[in-house]
Motif scaffolding. Structure first.
Motif, short mmCIF file in Angstrom:
data_model
loop_
_atom_site.label_atom_id
_atom_site.label_comp_id
_atom_site.label_asym_id
_atom_site.label_seq_id
_atom_site.Cartn_x
_atom_site.Cartn_y
_atom_site.Cartn_z
N UNK A 175 0.85 -1.18 0.00
CA UNK A 175 0.00 0.00 0.00
C UNK A 175 0.89 1.24 0.00
N UNK A 176 0.71 2.10 -0.98
CA UNK A 176 1.48 3.34 -1.04
C UNK A 176 0.68 4.44 -0.35
N UNK A 177 1.29 5.07 0.62
CA UNK A 177 0.65 6.10 1.39
C UNK A 177 0.70 7.45 0.66
N UNK A 178 -0.11 8.42 1.08
CA UNK A 178 -0.13 9.71 0.38
C UNK A 178 1.23 10.39 0.25
N UNK A 179 2.10 10.18 1.23
CA UNK A 179 3.43 10.82 1.18
C UNK A 179 4.48 9.95 0.52
N UNK A 180 4.07 8.83 -0.06
CA UNK A 180 4.99 7.96 -0.79
C UNK A 180 5.56 6.81 0.02
N UNK A 181 5.36 6.81 1.34
CA UNK A 181 5.82 5.67 2.13
C UNK A 181 5.01 4.43 1.76
N UNK A 182 5.62 3.27 1.94
CA UNK A 182 5.00 2.01 1.54
C UNK A 182 4.78 1.11 2.76
N UNK A 183 3.60 0.52 2.82
CA UNK A 183 3.27 -0.45 3.86
C UNK A 183 3.11 -1.81 3.20
N UNK A 184 3.79 -2.81 3.75
CA UNK A 184 3.68 -4.19 3.28
C UNK A 184 3.04 -5.00 4.40
N UNK A 185 2.02 -5.78 4.06
CA UNK A 185 1.33 -6.60 5.06
C UNK A 185 1.95 -7.98 5.16
N UNK A 186 1.88 -8.52 6.38
CA UNK A 186 2.26 -9.91 6.61
C UNK A 186 1.31 -10.52 7.62
N UNK A 187 1.04 -11.79 7.48
CA UNK A 187 0.39 -12.49 8.58
C UNK A 187 1.32 -12.39 9.79
N UNK A 188 0.73 -12.35 10.97
CA UNK A 188 1.53 -12.26 12.19
C UNK A 188 2.30 -13.56 12.39
N UNK A 189 3.50 -13.45 12.93
CA UNK A 189 4.35 -14.63 13.14
C UNK A 189 4.02 -15.33 14.47
N UNK A 190 2.76 -15.40 14.80
CA UNK A 190 2.32 -16.03 16.05
C UNK A 190 2.48 -17.54 15.98
N UNK A 191 2.49 -18.15 17.16
CA UNK A 191 2.55 -19.61 17.22
C UNK A 191 1.37 -20.22 16.46
N UNK A 192 0.18 -19.66 16.65
CA UNK A 192 -1.01 -20.20 15.99
C UNK A 192 -0.86 -20.19 14.48
N UNK A 193 -0.44 -19.06 13.92
CA UNK A 193 -0.31 -18.97 12.47
C UNK A 193 0.76 -19.91 11.94
#
Length: 218
Positions: A175-193
């Motif tokens: 996801x590119x934010x309005x100021x150009x920064x980028x967010x990348x999603x990940x599933x959480x590294x929890x024990x359950x996952x």
């Protein structure tokens, strides 16, 4: 000994009163485990980070016990092994806050600083804590962020100035934010996952590989 916060002016007080439910749990655990950290967990890493990792909240037997994000629980094993593989840490992770491990170019910021019951903060608790995560994410030069799980994703989008309807969570979604920064999603590294196979080491590493590929381009 818990390492000092790299961003001390942005941390909540040790007895932060903002969330009554989390305060009650904190007080209970202080009575049951007086040798644990049992307080808001500070950010950990490099204040000049190019990469910000937005986590969910401290785990009961991990960060809430040790005082350092992802330290001392199952999720931390994959987190710190991955950071080491990509050259984002120095020293050996020994699941102790005094093991001498340091992060290079990376900082870990939780969207909720205190342990929530069943690892599930309420929307109000996430809002109450957002000013601290907001101040930290905007105090570092990072142009790339990784959000661990949907709750962290929601907080990260708001912190970075994005709009949730336009930024749907998905593993490896960008996801590119309005100021150009980028967010990348990940599933959480929890024990359950990890135990259910929702997240594998290869999947988690792919997120960091993508962040490194974007470095210097955003």
């Amino acid at each position: 000994m818990v390492p000092p916060s790299p961003l001390p002016d942005t941390e909540p007080p040790r007895d932060c009163p903002r969330c009554p439910r989390l305060v009650a749990l904190r007080q209970t655990l202080r009575a049951e485990h007086p040798d644990w950290w049992n307080a808001p967990v500070p950010a950990f890493g490099d204040p000049q980070a190019w990469l910000g990792i937005i986590g969910l909240a401290p785990g009961k037997h991990g960060a809430n016990r040790t005082g350092r994000p992802f330290t001392g629980d199952y999720a931390g094993d994959l987190m710190f092994a991955t950071l080491a593989k990509f050259g984002l840490s120095e020293g050996a992770y020994e699941a102790r806050p005094d093991d001498g491990l340091t992060l290079k170019g990376t900082i870990i910021i939780n969207s909720v600083k205190c342990l929530p019951p069943e690892n599930k903060p309420t929307p109000e608790e996430a809002r109450n804590c957002r000013p601290f995560a907001d101040a930290q994410a905007n105090a570092i030069p990072a142009r790339i962020f990784i959000a661990l799980g949907q709750i962290a994703h929601q907080s990260a989008v708001k912190i970075l100035g994005g709009k949730l309807p336009k930024c749907r969570f998905g593993h490896l979604a960008e996801h590119r934010m309005p100021d150009g920064r980028v967010l990348i999603d990940s599933y959480h590294c929890s024990r359950y996952n990890q135990n259910t196979g929702r997240l594998t080491a290869d999947m988690f590493e792919a997120v960091f590989a993508r962040a490194l590929a974007l470095r210097g381009r955003v």
